[in-house]
Design a protein around this motif. Structure first.
Motif, PDB file in Angstrom:
ATOM      1  N   ARG A   1      23.735  53.057-104.286  1.00 47.93           N
ATOM      2  CA  ARG A   1      23.618  52.149-103.143  1.00 47.93           C
ATOM      3  C   ARG A   1      22.966  50.873-103.637  1.00 47.93           C
ATOM      4  NH1 ARG A   1      25.963  51.551 -99.381  1.00 47.93           N
ATOM      5  NH2 ARG A   1      24.343  51.096 -97.913  1.00 47.93           N
ATOM      6  N   PRO A   2      23.245  49.741-102.991  1.00 47.87           N
ATOM      7  CA  PRO A   2      22.640  48.477-103.445  1.00 47.87           C
ATOM      8  C   PRO A   2      21.115  48.510-103.327  1.00 47.87           C
ATOM      9  CG  PRO A   2      24.350  48.084-101.799  1.00 47.87           C
ATOM     10  CD  PRO A   2      24.132  49.546-101.851  1.00 47.87           C
ATOM     11  N   LEU A   3      20.452  48.098-104.389  1.00 43.83           N
ATOM     12  CA  LEU A   3      19.011  47.924-104.367  1.00 43.83           C
ATOM     13  C   LEU A   3      18.717  46.468-103.999  1.00 43.83           C
ATOM     14  CD1 LEU A   3      18.096  49.941-107.578  1.00 43.83           C
ATOM     15  CD2 LEU A   3      17.975  50.703-105.197  1.00 43.83           C
ATOM     16  N   THR A   4      17.464  46.139-103.855  1.00 42.15           N
ATOM     17  CA  THR A   4      17.076  44.792-103.425  1.00 42.15           C
ATOM     18  C   THR A   4      17.703  43.712-104.300  1.00 42.15           C
ATOM     19  OG1 THR A   4      14.985  45.670-102.623  1.00 42.15           O
ATOM     20  CG2 THR A   4      15.103  43.292-102.959  1.00 42.15           C
TER      21      THR A   4
ATOM     22  N   ASN B   1      21.759  39.394-105.249  1.00 39.29           N
ATOM     23  CA  ASN B   1      22.924  38.904-105.983  1.00 39.29           C
ATOM     24  C   ASN B   1      24.131  38.748-105.064  1.00 39.29           C
ATOM     25  OD1 ASN B   1      24.409  38.059-108.257  1.00 39.29           O
ATOM     26  ND2 ASN B   1      25.155  40.130-108.573  1.00 39.29           N
ATOM     27  N   HIS B   2      24.347  39.695-104.160  1.00 39.45           N
ATOM     28  CA  HIS B   2      25.470  39.597-103.208  1.00 39.45           C
ATOM     29  C   HIS B   2      25.305  38.384-102.286  1.00 39.45           C
ATOM     30  CE1 HIS B   2      27.170  43.264-104.641  1.00 39.45           C
ATOM     31  NE2 HIS B   2      26.213  44.038-104.161  1.00 39.45           N
TER      32      HIS B   2
ATOM     33  N   LEU C   1      18.889  39.856-115.185  1.00 35.24           N
ATOM     34  CA  LEU C   1      19.762  40.886-115.765  1.00 35.24           C
ATOM     35  C   LEU C   1      20.989  41.114-114.889  1.00 35.24           C
ATOM     36  CD1 LEU C   1      17.054  43.397-116.985  1.00 35.24           C
ATOM     37  CD2 LEU C   1      18.579  42.017-118.417  1.00 35.24           C
ATOM     38  N   GLU C   2      20.783  41.154-113.586  1.00 31.72           N
ATOM     39  CA  GLU C   2      21.886  41.377-112.648  1.00 31.72           C
ATOM     40  C   GLU C   2      22.917  40.257-112.738  1.00 31.72           C
ATOM     41  OE1 GLU C   2      24.062  43.336-109.833  1.00 31.72           O
ATOM     42  OE2 GLU C   2      22.089  44.081-110.415  1.00 31.72           O
TER      43      GLU C   2
END
Length: 137
Positions: free
Chosen positions: A37-40, A45-46, A99-100
């Motif tokens: 699931r998406p983390l913070t 980034n989204h 990093l993302e």
């Protein structure tokens, strides 16, 4: 319990301590593993992608009383405007976002001059990890 993130180059290596959750996320990002699931940091980034915001770089820009400070440098460029902004943020969050987004990580000269070189410790820890594998929690 915290996690140490080592930063550096051939000349010097130093560490920044981050909370366990961010440290785990950084480790997943370094290994290229997807989170279920998406983390913070995924969410951030989204949002950046949705609003056409690029992370230009992050800068570890200060060190006061054993606390690191960082700036997130963003470029918002869309049909409405083009604007560069710098945002104060925790270094741990900046590292995860860098990093993302595969963005550059910089360390200010004044910080670089203040940090102790932990290159030998880092090499010892790497060697131990390669020989024994990761420690269990």
């Amino acid at each position: 319990m915290g996690v140490a993130v080592f930063l550096g180059n051939e000349e010097k290596t130093f560490s920044i301590h981050v909370d366990h959750g961010v440290g785990t996320n950084i480790a997943l990002l370094l290994r290229g593993e997807k989170r279920p699931r998406p983390l913070t940091h995924d969410l951030i980034n989204h949002i950046f992608q949705a609003f056409q915001i690029r992370v230009m770089k992050i800068v570890i820009n200060d060190l006061k009383d054993d606390t690191y400070y960082a700036r997130l440098v963003l470029m918002a460029e869309n049909e409405v405007h083009k604007k560069m902004v710098e945002i104060d943020a925790r270094p741990s969050d900046c590292l995860a976002i860098a990093l993302e987004t595969k963005s550059a990580i910089h360390v200010a000269d004044k910080v670089w001059g203040q940090v102790n070189d932990l290159s030998e410790l880092f090499e010892e820890m790497k060697q131990k990890f390669e020989e024994q594998g990761p420690e269990e929690d």
